[in-house]
Motif scaffolding. Structure first.
Motif, PDB file in Angstrom:
ATOM      1  N   LYS A 171      51.748  43.196  43.805  1.00  0.00           N
ATOM      2  CA  LYS A 171      51.643  42.630  45.295  1.00  0.00           C
ATOM      3  C   LYS A 171      50.253  42.218  45.455  1.00  0.00           C
ATOM      4  O   LYS A 171      50.160  40.935  46.152  1.00  0.00           O
ATOM      5  N   ARG A 172      49.277  43.086  45.413  1.00  0.00           N
ATOM      6  CA  ARG A 172      47.878  42.484  45.506  1.00  0.00           C
ATOM      7  C   ARG A 172      47.749  41.227  44.774  1.00  0.00           C
ATOM      8  O   ARG A 172      47.002  40.460  45.326  1.00  0.00           O
ATOM      9  N   ARG A 173      48.055  41.152  43.510  1.00  0.00           N
ATOM     10  CA  ARG A 173      47.549  40.119  42.313  1.00  0.00           C
ATOM     11  C   ARG A 173      48.391  38.919  43.076  1.00  0.00           C
ATOM     12  O   ARG A 173      47.784  37.726  42.933  1.00  0.00           O
ATOM     13  N   LYS A 223      46.573  37.433  45.912  1.00  0.00           N
ATOM     14  CA  LYS A 223      45.203  36.648  45.460  1.00  0.00           C
ATOM     15  C   LYS A 223      45.554  35.424  45.011  1.00  0.00           C
ATOM     16  O   LYS A 223      44.992  34.386  45.330  1.00  0.00           O
ATOM     17  N   ALA A 246      52.395  48.071  43.872  1.00  0.00           N
ATOM     18  CA  ALA A 246      51.127  47.704  44.653  1.00  0.00           C
ATOM     19  C   ALA A 246      50.132  46.874  44.142  1.00  0.00           C
ATOM     20  O   ALA A 246      49.539  45.694  44.617  1.00  0.00           O
ATOM     21  N   TYR A 247      49.849  46.902  42.859  1.00  0.00           N
ATOM     22  CA  TYR A 247      48.876  46.227  41.894  1.00  0.00           C
ATOM     23  C   TYR A 247      49.607  44.681  41.980  1.00  0.00           C
ATOM     24  O   TYR A 247      48.788  43.582  42.098  1.00  0.00           O
TER      25      TYR A 247
END
Length: 221
Positions: A190-192, A195, A187-188
């Motif tokens: 994918k979010r990074r 961004k 999840a981290y």
């Protein structure tokens, strides 16, 4: 050296920081968590490194945890840096419960007795084993007779039961850490990645707008 500290810490400060890091263990935990999440590689590869590091903390080979974690991570094709960072799962706040659980499990598996008061005498057994090592080292160069009784007691009552008993709880805790880490890291990442993609798109749009503005200014001349 480029990365050498300007204010060299005295020895007692180094020891104090190992026992209680500057900023506390909560800050140290968040720092390690942040570093692990930003490591390159697939979530599974990073999590395999975490597995290796957490499992290593249940072994009695103090002083060699970095080496053992790195070797395990290499064998499991996990991230070695994640393994090294995850050895901080073992710290002065967790070593006592890890040691007690491992010793009790080991004595149970081996069918030996975990005598009442072993927790209190554990430090004494470590001290006697260390004293034997020093005495036997001196015996190599002097007329002092070697004595292995303290080391023998330490091996039979602490080291071997600890080594055997740490396997099962080590596997359980390491596996829990693995299955918790994979979705969190994924999840981290994918979010990074989202961004970074949005930032690149914004830069591309800004560059296109600037190019269009420059073209319009040139055509108006």
């Amino acid at each position: 050296m480029v990365f050498k500290r300007r204010d060299r810490r005295p020895f007692y400060q180094v020891v104090a920081d190992l026992i209680y890091p500057k900023g506390g263990w909560t800050r140290a935990f968040h720092y390690v968590k942040h570093r692990v999440r930003r490591l390159p590689g697939s979530p599974e590869r990073i999590a395999r490194g975490i597995w290796a590091g957490v499992f290593t903390t249940f072994t009695p080979f103090y002083g060699l945890h970095f080496v053992i974690a790195a070797v395990l991570a290499r064998v499991m094709q996990g991230n070695i840096l994640a393994a090294l960072l995850s050895t901080f799962f073992g710290n002065p706040l967790t070593y006592l419960p890890i040691g007690v659980i491992s010793l009790k499990t080991g004595h149970f598996i081996l069918g030996t007795e975990f005598a009442h008061g072993t927790e209190e005498s554990l430090a004494r057994k470590f001290a006697n084993a260390s004293a034997d090592l020093w005495l036997n080292f001196k015996a190599l160069f002097t007329d002092v007779d070697a004595d292995w009784s303290g080391l023998s007691i330490f091996y039979d009552e602490v080291f071997f039961p600890y080594m055997v008993g740490g396997i099962l709880p080590g596997i359980i805790c390491a596996s829990v850490a693995y299955y918790l880490a994979v979705p969190v890291i994924r999840a981290y990442q994918k979010r990074r990645a989202g961004k970074i993609k949005a930032k690149l798109a914004a830069l591309k749009a800004k560059a296109a707008a600037k190019a269009a503005q420059k073209k319009a200014a040139e055509s108006s001349k």
